[in-house]
Design an enzyme around this catalytic site. Structure first.
Site, PDB file in Angstrom:
ATOM      1  N   HIS A 303      -9.332 -24.870 -15.415  1.00  0.00           N
ATOM      2  CA  HIS A 303     -10.137 -24.480 -14.433  1.00  0.00           C
ATOM      3  C   HIS A 303      -9.350 -24.095 -13.297  1.00  0.00           C
ATOM      4  O   HIS A 303      -8.224 -24.609 -12.809  1.00  0.00           O
ATOM      5  CB  HIS A 303     -11.018 -25.615 -13.972  1.00  0.00           C
ATOM      6  CG  HIS A 303     -12.244 -25.240 -13.187  1.00  0.00           C
ATOM      7  ND1 HIS A 303     -12.031 -25.358 -11.751  1.00  0.00           N
ATOM      8  CD2 HIS A 303     -13.500 -25.122 -13.406  1.00  0.00           C
ATOM      9  CE1 HIS A 303     -13.104 -25.005 -11.259  1.00  0.00           C
ATOM     10  NE2 HIS A 303     -14.284 -25.027 -12.329  1.00  0.00           N
ATOM     11  N   ASP A 360     -18.049 -26.558 -19.603  1.00  0.00           N
ATOM     12  CA  ASP A 360     -18.399 -25.807 -20.462  1.00  0.00           C
ATOM     13  C   ASP A 360     -18.082 -26.513 -21.811  1.00  0.00           C
ATOM     14  O   ASP A 360     -18.540 -25.999 -22.923  1.00  0.00           O
ATOM     15  CB  ASP A 360     -18.027 -24.458 -20.442  1.00  0.00           C
ATOM     16  CG  ASP A 360     -18.770 -23.650 -19.156  1.00  0.00           C
ATOM     17  OD1 ASP A 360     -17.795 -23.141 -18.447  1.00  0.00           O
ATOM     18  OD2 ASP A 360     -20.110 -23.721 -18.957  1.00  0.00           O
TER      19      ASP A 360
HETATM   20  C1  SDX Z   1     -16.563 -21.984 -15.243  1.00  0.00           C
HETATM   21  O1  SDX Z   1     -14.798 -21.688 -10.482  1.00  0.00           O
HETATM   22  C2  SDX Z   1     -15.874 -22.454 -10.882  1.00  0.00           C
HETATM   23  O2  SDX Z   1     -16.110 -23.487 -10.388  1.00  0.00           O
HETATM   24  C3  SDX Z   1     -16.526 -21.889 -12.323  1.00  0.00           C
HETATM   25  C4  SDX Z   1     -17.243 -23.231 -12.817  1.00  0.00           C
HETATM   26  C5  SDX Z   1     -18.507 -23.197 -12.113  1.00  0.00           C
HETATM   27  O3  SDX Z   1     -19.109 -24.384 -12.024  1.00  0.00           O
HETATM   28  O4  SDX Z   1     -19.031 -22.194 -11.674  1.00  0.00           O
HETATM   29  O5  SDX Z   1     -16.586 -24.259 -12.994  1.00  0.00           O
HETATM   30  C6  SDX Z   1     -17.627 -22.663 -14.366  1.00  0.00           C
HETATM   31  O6  SDX Z   1     -16.477 -21.084 -15.172  1.00  0.00           O
HETATM   32  C7  SDX Z   1     -15.520 -23.147 -15.889  1.00  0.00           C
HETATM   33  C8  SDX Z   1     -14.548 -22.401 -16.716  1.00  0.00           C
HETATM   34  C9  SDX Z   1     -15.046 -21.841 -17.843  1.00  0.00           C
HETATM   35  N1  SDX Z   1     -14.185 -20.827 -18.657  1.00  0.00           N
HETATM   36  C10 SDX Z   1     -13.395 -21.273 -19.820  1.00  0.00           C
HETATM   37  O7  SDX Z   1     -13.435 -22.576 -20.182  1.00  0.00           O
HETATM   38  C11 SDX Z   1     -12.491 -20.235 -20.380  1.00  0.00           C
HETATM   39  C12 SDX Z   1     -11.250 -20.667 -20.656  1.00  0.00           C
HETATM   40  N2  SDX Z   1     -10.489 -20.845 -19.625  1.00  0.00           N
HETATM   41  C13 SDX Z   1      -9.837 -19.904 -18.863  1.00  0.00           C
HETATM   42  O8  SDX Z   1      -9.688 -18.895 -19.280  1.00  0.00           O
HETATM   43  C14 SDX Z   1      -8.972 -20.539 -17.849  1.00  0.00           C
HETATM   44  O9  SDX Z   1      -8.579 -21.536 -17.486  1.00  0.00           O
HETATM   45  C15 SDX Z   1      -9.828 -19.867 -16.277  1.00  0.00           C
HETATM   46  C16 SDX Z   1     -10.475 -18.676 -16.330  1.00  0.00           C
HETATM   47  C17 SDX Z   1     -11.150 -21.260 -16.379  1.00  0.00           C
HETATM   48  C18 SDX Z   1      -9.051 -20.470 -15.048  1.00  0.00           C
HETATM   49  O10 SDX Z   1      -8.230 -19.277 -15.115  1.00  0.00           O
HETATM   50  P1  SDX Z   1      -6.974 -19.254 -13.869  1.00  0.00           P
HETATM   51  O11 SDX Z   1      -7.158 -20.374 -12.820  1.00  0.00           O
HETATM   52  O12 SDX Z   1      -6.803 -17.769 -13.527  1.00  0.00           O
HETATM   53  O13 SDX Z   1      -5.723 -19.870 -15.011  1.00  0.00           O
HETATM   54  P2  SDX Z   1      -4.897 -18.589 -15.543  1.00  0.00           P
HETATM   55  O14 SDX Z   1      -5.673 -17.732 -16.574  1.00  0.00           O
HETATM   56  O15 SDX Z   1      -3.840 -18.217 -14.699  1.00  0.00           O
HETATM   57  O16 SDX Z   1      -3.830 -19.657 -16.410  1.00  0.00           O
HETATM   58  C19 SDX Z   1      -2.653 -20.215 -16.278  1.00  0.00           C
HETATM   59  C20 SDX Z   1      -1.901 -20.685 -17.580  1.00  0.00           C
HETATM   60  C21 SDX Z   1      -1.673 -19.464 -18.241  1.00  0.00           C
HETATM   61  O17 SDX Z   1      -0.648 -19.686 -18.811  1.00  0.00           O
HETATM   62  P3  SDX Z   1       0.882 -19.210 -18.403  1.00  0.00           P
HETATM   63  O18 SDX Z   1       0.632 -17.658 -18.142  1.00  0.00           O
HETATM   64  O19 SDX Z   1       1.109 -19.897 -16.998  1.00  0.00           O
HETATM   65  O20 SDX Z   1       2.163 -19.551 -19.371  1.00  0.00           O
HETATM   66  O21 SDX Z   1      -2.742 -21.498 -18.259  1.00  0.00           O
HETATM   67  C22 SDX Z   1      -2.967 -20.789 -19.590  1.00  0.00           C
HETATM   68  C23 SDX Z   1      -2.869 -19.315 -19.138  1.00  0.00           C
HETATM   69  O22 SDX Z   1      -2.500 -18.561 -20.382  1.00  0.00           O
HETATM   70  N3  SDX Z   1      -4.478 -21.092 -19.725  1.00  0.00           N
HETATM   71  C24 SDX Z   1      -4.882 -21.243 -21.072  1.00  0.00           C
HETATM   72  C25 SDX Z   1      -6.316 -21.570 -20.814  1.00  0.00           C
HETATM   73  N4  SDX Z   1      -6.646 -21.524 -19.587  1.00  0.00           N
HETATM   74  C26 SDX Z   1      -5.554 -21.142 -18.810  1.00  0.00           C
HETATM   75  N5  SDX Z   1      -4.367 -21.461 -22.454  1.00  0.00           N
HETATM   76  C27 SDX Z   1      -4.977 -21.629 -23.281  1.00  0.00           C
HETATM   77  N6  SDX Z   1      -6.466 -21.963 -23.272  1.00  0.00           N
HETATM   78  C28 SDX Z   1      -6.975 -21.956 -22.068  1.00  0.00           C
HETATM   79  N7  SDX Z   1      -8.518 -22.140 -22.083  1.00  0.00           N
END
Ligand code: SDX
Length: 420
Positions: A303, A360
């Site tokens: 998140h 989620d």
């Molecule tokens: C919602 O914003 C809100 O409030 C949203 C929400 C709401 O109520 O409105 O809370 C609802 O959207 C919840 C999130 C649902 N999405 C998911 O579950 C999808 C999976 N999660 C991600 O794709 C990710 O964690 C996000 C989109 C939620 C957050 O993305 P960020 O903050 O931009 O983080 P990032 O993509 O820059 O990741 C940082 C690191 C990366 O690794 P490095 O490049 O640092 O090595 O963490 C890794 C990413 O690769 N990473 C994950 C991951 N999420 C982040 N690796 C594996 N699995 C994951 N799910």
């Protein structure tokens, strides 16, 4: 008042700061470009405040989520979703008379415009219900006056949107399964009405199971708002051009549909089913999520704001256990989910990146136990988030700082050139 000092290209600059209710500190950089010619660069706006808001407070480090000051843990199970919708929009919980009037308004405005029924005949059966919902909400501006300067129009359109969104959702499901539409009933609560419209059939007597009504009410409350998330920021951005409320909320639905946002609840269930079909080897998928060369992500994890735990996931994990026990369902996907959570919470890859289950991760397990098809999961999210989107749209309109959203950029394309 403290100021932020900046030294740039030999110049010294000071910018005012201010704090909010919970002492969050902001640097007011509205004069940055005018004084320095420089702009900030913050892709995804992770460090940028777009507004001041009194609706929802999140503390990502402490796992705190409050609607108008009330912790979500205080609200779930003690007040109904309709009262929480009133709270978000009006700023206070309704008294008995206000709640009765509000619920009556929502019930009386649950029916969609009869002419819009015909739209359902022209979507392919395979149409995703989020596509139908976004199209229908946008179309409502063709059927209802929306003079945004008339308070009565605004108030009636708010009632129509909250009242009709559950009807549009249920009708899109009924259309997909080839069953007749079931109309809402005045005596039902908001959650019970949705379940009635989803699962009742004209040939049978259907009574809404209390355990499902209570579970759905809790799910709608937990999804009701979340400050400046992607879809809410979209509603505010579209609203900043003074587009009508229906157009703004249709844009919010489309933003929510994305798999990284609200679409994640559908992705989580499909991921769990994929793991189950692959012999339940959840460790293999944890390894895939950690592999930089593998695009696979553990959906429902991570998140932008919560860097400890998502308080909604805590409530939903408990609710999932409770609902499945009460229904006598032993869902292997819940076991896979709990195993994924357990292994990820100990794995340095996830711990170092503060990746924890979000809202989620468990919601789909409950929706599935309720008999909701996977494609409808994100639609349920949109139904819950409707009052939050509306509350932010109203707050944006009355914000003296509000102006049309128009970010800057740094151009990295071709220098000036001319045709030969
Ligand atoms: C919602 O914003 C809100 O409030 C949203 C929400 C709401 O109520 O409105 O809370 C609802 O959207 C919840 C999130 C649902 N999405 C998911 O579950 C999808 C999976 N999660 C991600 O794709 C990710 O964690 C996000 C989109 C939620 C957050 O993305 P960020 O903050 O931009 O983080 P990032 O993509 O820059 O990741 C940082 C690191 C990366 O690794 P490095 O490049 O640092 O090595 O963490 C890794 C990413 O690769 N990473 C994950 C991951 N999420 C982040 N690796 C594996 N699995 C994951 N799910």
């Amino acid at each position: 008042m403290t100021t932020a000092k900046l030294t740039l290209d030999g110049g010294n600059y000071e910018f005012p700061t201010f704090s909010g209710t919970e002492n969050e500190l902001a640097i007011d950089c509205r004069k940055l470009r005018g004084e320095t010619t420089a702009i900030t660069y913050d892709p995804g706006y992770g460090n940028t405040g777009s507004c001041k808001s009194a609706i929802t407070f999140i503390d990502g480090e402490k796992g705190i989520l409050r609607y108008r000051g009330y912790p979500i843990e205080d609200l779930v199970g003690r007040v109904r979703f309709s009262a929480v919708a009133y709270l978000l929009i009006h700023g206070e919980l309704p008294d008995t008379a206000q709640l009765a009037g509000w619920r009556n308004d929502l019930t009386k405005n649950s029916l969609i415009h009869e002419s819009m029924l015909k739209f359902f005949d022209h979507f392919p059966v395979t149409a995703h219900p989020m596509n139908i919902l976004a199209s229908m909400i946008s179309s409502m501006s063709s059927f209802y006056p929306y003079d945004s300067e008339q308070e009565e129009h605004i108030n009636l359109n708010i009632i129509r949107l909250i009242g009709q969104v559950k009807t549009l959702a249920a009708f899109s499901y009924k259309k997909s399964v080839g069953q007749p539409f079931m109309y809402p009933r005045s005596e039902y609560t908001y959650a019970a009405n949705f379940l009635h419209m989803m699962f009742a059939e004209p040939t049978e007597t259907y009574s809404v199971p209390k355990v499902l009504e209570d579970a759905l009410d809790a799910l709608l409350i937990l999804h009701a708002d979340h400050e400046q998330n992607c879809s809410t920021s979209t509603v505010r951005m579209v609203g900043s051009s003074q587009a009508n409320l229906y157009a703004c909320l249709s844009a919010g639905v489309n933003a929510l549909w994305g798999p990284l946002h609200g679409g994640a609840n559908q992705e989580v269930l499909e991921m769990l089913q994929r793991i189950q079909a692959d012999g339940g080897d959840y460790k293999k998928y944890v390894a895939k999520a950690k592999d930089k060369d593998d695009p696979f992500r553990l959906m429902g994890f991570g998140h932008r704001v919560y860097k400890n735990f998502d308080p909604r996931a805590i409530v939903l994990r408990q609710k999932a256990e409770q609902v499945l026990n009460e229904l006598g369902i032993n869902d292997p996907l819940l076991d896979i989910a709990k195993n994924l959570e357990e292994i990820a919470l100990k794995d340095s890859y996830f711990v170092e990146r503060n990746l924890y289950p979000n809202v989620d991760f468990y919601s789909g397990i409950i929706y599935r136990a309720m008999g909701i098809p996977t494609e409808m999961f994100t639609v349920l999210f949109a139904i819950g988030r409707m009052p939050g989107w509306i509350a932010h749209w109203l707050e944006m309109r009355s914000d003296p700082d509000n102006r049309i959203h128009r970010p800057r950029q740094i151009y990295i394309g071709q220098p000036e050139r001319h045709l030969p």
